[in-house]
Enzyme design. Structure first.
Site, mmCIF file in Angstrom:
data_model
loop_
_atom_site.group_PDB
_atom_site.id
_atom_site.type_symbol
_atom_site.label_atom_id
_atom_site.label_comp_id
_atom_site.label_asym_id
_atom_site.label_seq_id
_atom_site.Cartn_x
_atom_site.Cartn_y
_atom_site.Cartn_z
ATOM 1 N N PHE A 42 4.535 24.970 13.961
ATOM 2 C CA PHE A 42 5.996 24.999 14.065
ATOM 3 C C PHE A 42 6.549 23.583 14.109
ATOM 4 O O PHE A 42 5.966 22.701 14.740
ATOM 5 C CB PHE A 42 6.423 25.748 15.336
ATOM 6 C CG PHE A 42 6.149 27.227 15.281
ATOM 7 C CD1 PHE A 42 7.136 28.107 14.884
ATOM 8 C CD2 PHE A 42 4.902 27.723 15.617
ATOM 9 C CE1 PHE A 42 6.894 29.473 14.831
ATOM 10 C CE2 PHE A 42 4.652 29.090 15.568
ATOM 11 C CZ PHE A 42 5.648 29.976 15.173
ATOM 12 N N GLU A 43 7.712 23.390 13.482
ATOM 13 C CA GLU A 43 8.269 22.041 13.359
ATOM 14 C C GLU A 43 8.557 21.381 14.702
ATOM 15 O O GLU A 43 8.566 20.172 14.820
ATOM 16 C CB GLU A 43 9.547 22.069 12.512
ATOM 17 C CG GLU A 43 10.641 22.920 13.110
ATOM 18 C CD GLU A 43 11.926 22.889 12.287
ATOM 19 O OE1 GLU A 43 12.126 21.947 11.518
ATOM 20 O OE2 GLU A 43 12.733 23.821 12.424
ATOM 21 N N PHE A 44 8.804 22.194 15.726
ATOM 22 C CA PHE A 44 9.149 21.608 17.016
ATOM 23 C C PHE A 44 7.904 21.244 17.821
ATOM 24 O O PHE A 44 7.983 20.975 19.021
ATOM 25 C CB PHE A 44 10.041 22.559 17.816
ATOM 26 C CG PHE A 44 9.489 23.943 17.918
ATOM 27 C CD1 PHE A 44 8.531 24.234 18.860
ATOM 28 C CD2 PHE A 44 9.898 24.929 17.046
ATOM 29 C CE1 PHE A 44 7.983 25.490 18.941
ATOM 30 C CE2 PHE A 44 9.358 26.194 17.115
ATOM 31 C CZ PHE A 44 8.402 26.478 18.065
#
Lengths: 267, 322
Positions: free
Chosen positions: A52-54
């Site tokens: 996930f990008e976060f």
């Protein structure tokens, strides 16, 4: 023979989940892609590494899916690593991410994606949407990008209102010429009626399959361009009982994501 | 290096040497107590026209109480880094505080889309990844950083990036300018009075932005003793000398949640996202921000202990957040 009832969203989720491979990596966006990854993990690909990008690397997301958990505890549960955005995208740019999954407002023949605006000009758009988010990174850097969108003719256009994220741009070799990483690009388009791929030579969209009971003409009707037709057109199986059970009972019992237009098909 | 393509967006740019001078003259190296109220921190450190960045998401560990204080003090002409942002950008624009937005992700709710379409706020197109990369360049003290995406898109055209021929590979490469915000807001789990801070869980660019920004305001759930940081240094996210103010704001991420502490309040988030026009926006701002003195009063009068206890109870996952 019976009849199976489902929503267009459930069909897209199931079709996309069947595309993923076990023991591979996937970059997952917010909303529907999260649910696709959860279904795939439970039914088909227990060793799928979700990124996930976060900054959550390899979580085993808790179910049920809770709306608004992008980055929240149930979404990042039992990760291999917690890190930040620059490192998360670094996994994609160095070639570690096999699949990426994004949504779209519009797509064109070469799989370019618009998620920014509809109509008007950039300064004064007819309608403004959230923009790229991490979509441009996913579509540019993962090896194979899966685009998921509802099968509505107005979404398949000759000319996008805005090119947010790159497909094959204007044809073969264009990505490499622009400086994008070699050998990447859109791989499948999953819709509520069809499964679409891309021709290896021309990079044009190629219809690979249609949902059981749907005619090819229905799929093509109203599209702003004509995709190629695969020689061995497949029949897409409607959602299986087991897929629907997991989606409705375990992943999204309150119907936050899986709600949609009702469809029915013969089993 | 030949410039092959230039994006059209206006950018806020600081020469790396100017930033170094700022750090030399403004950032105190000795530990001094920086504990203050949110009113004092925002009044002292946020000026009209500033470029504003924040970490993490609207739903998790965002600096919501600090954002409300900016709105309460009616700051003007802010330029917002909308990275991973949902309702903050809408509230900052709806309150007249922000006039420009660098867009990474600017969702959801229809209010912000409408005001952009009406041309009432200027937007510049980036991506979540490119804004994070710009922050990394800012923290590295370099004027730009090369990246492999944005290329070939309208996103590039409407960004402030440039494409050049890479002198090593000979291929086109995208250069994004360093970002050095005027102000960075970050809400953390634990801090001490000097500004040492700990975040548990993931982040966007907490350390990068703290290092790249001229002024850094930390709000925290809990104040801990400074000696704790030296016992477990690997847990330090931000060291004190990057920080200009520390504000003790329990539930400071509300209506978002903080991992391991309390869950987000979806009912309140829905209320913000349901705002579709200026009239509804003004009603919300009046009731929840302008008419409320400070964060403590907000919690007392607008949320209530019963609700907060419920949100604490719902935050059942504790693994990893300590």
């Amino acid at each position: 023979m019976g009849v199976v009832e489902f929503t267009d969203t459930e069909l897209m989720i199931c079709s996309a989940a069947r595309l993923l491979e076990d023991r591979k990596t996937v970059f997952v966006g917010w909303g529907m892609p999260q649910v696709v990854a959860m279904l795939a993990e439970r039914l088909y690909t227990p060793n799928l590494v979700q990124v996930f990008e976060f900054g959550a690397i390899g979580p085993r997301s808790l179910t049920p899916f809770v709306r608004g958990t992008m980055g929240g505890p149930s979404n990042v549960y039992q990760s291999l690593q917690w890190i930040n955005m620059n490192w998360a995208f670094s996994y994609a740019v160095t070639g570690y991410i096999d699949y990426g999954m994004i949504g779209a407002l519009q797509v064109d023949l070469y799989g370019n994606v618009n998620s920014t605006l509809l109509g008007g000009t950039y300064e004064r758009p007819g309608r403004r949407f959230p923009g790229s988010g991490g979509g441009n990174e996913v579509a540019s850097l993962c090896w194979k990008t899966i685009i998921v969108l509802k099968h509505e003719p107005r979404r398949f256009v000759k000319l996008l209102d805005f090119v947010t994220s790159p497909g094959y741009l204007d044809g073969p070799g264009a990505r490499e010429k622009a400086g994008l990483p070699r050998g990447t690009g859109p791989w499948r388009v999953v819709t509520s009626k069809a499964l679409i791929g891309f021709d290896e030579v021309t990079k044009k969209m190629t219809l690979l399959g249609v949902l059981r009971g749907v005619k090819v003409a229905d799929v093509l009707e109203g599209m702003g361009f004509e995709p190629l037709l695969d020689a061995k057109l497949q029949e897409i199986e409607p959602p299986l009982d087991e897929e629907l059970r997991i989606l409705r009972q375990e992943v999204d019992p309150s119907g936050l994501i899986i709600r949609g237009e009702r469809m029915r098909t013969e089993r | 290096m030949d410039v092959l393509f230039e994006g059209q967006a206006e950018i806020r740019f600081t020469h790396p040497d100017d930033f170094r001078e700022w750090v030399r003259t403004h950032k105190k190296r000795e530990p001094v107590e920086k504990l203050m109220t949110e009113r004092e921190a925002i009044a002292r450190l946020v000026s009209d026209g500033d470029y504003l960045a924040y970490d993490f998401s609207s739903l998790t560990r965002g600096p919501q109480a600090l954002v409300r204080e900016i709105i309460r003090q009616r700051k003007r002409d802010l330029w917002v880094c909308a990275e991973f942002t949902l309702h903050e950008s809408a509230l900052l624009v709806g309150s007249g505080c922000a006039s420009r937005i660098d867009v990474g992700f600017m969702g959801y709710g229809s209010y912000i889309g409408k005001v952009v379409a009406e041309g009432r706020v200027r937007v510049f197109e980036w991506t979540n990844g490119s804004l994070a990369f710009r922050m990394l360049a800012g923290a590295r003290g370099i004027p730009f950083i090369p990246m492999r995406n944005l290329l070939g898109t309208d996103t590039l055209r409407h960004s402030g990036a440039k494409v050049v021929q890479d002198p090593f590979t000979g291929d086109p490469i995208c250069l994004v300018p360093a970002l050095n915000p005027d102000v960075f807001l970050v809400h953390v789990h634990q801090a001490d009075v000097f500004g040492n801070a700990r975040i548990f869980g993931t982040n966007l660019f907490a350390l990068e932005a703290a290092m790249a920004s001229k002024k850094v305001i930390v709000s925290c759930e809990e104040i801990i003793d400074p000696s704790e940081f030296r016992k477990e240094p690997s847990k330090t996210t931000i060291p004190y000398f990057l920080v200009d103010a520390v504000v003790h704001l329990p539930f400071g991420a509300y209506p978002g949640g903080v991992q391991g502490r309390y869950d987000l309040d979806l009912e309140h988030i829905d209320k913000v996202n349901a705002i579709t026009n200026d009239q509804e926006m003004q009603v919300y701002l009046q009731e929840y921000i302008y008419d409320i003195e400070d964060h403590t009063t907000f919690l007392e009068k607008k949320v209530g202990w019963k609700r907060l206890q419920e949100l604490i109870r719902r935050a059942a996952i504790k693994e990893g957040y300590h």
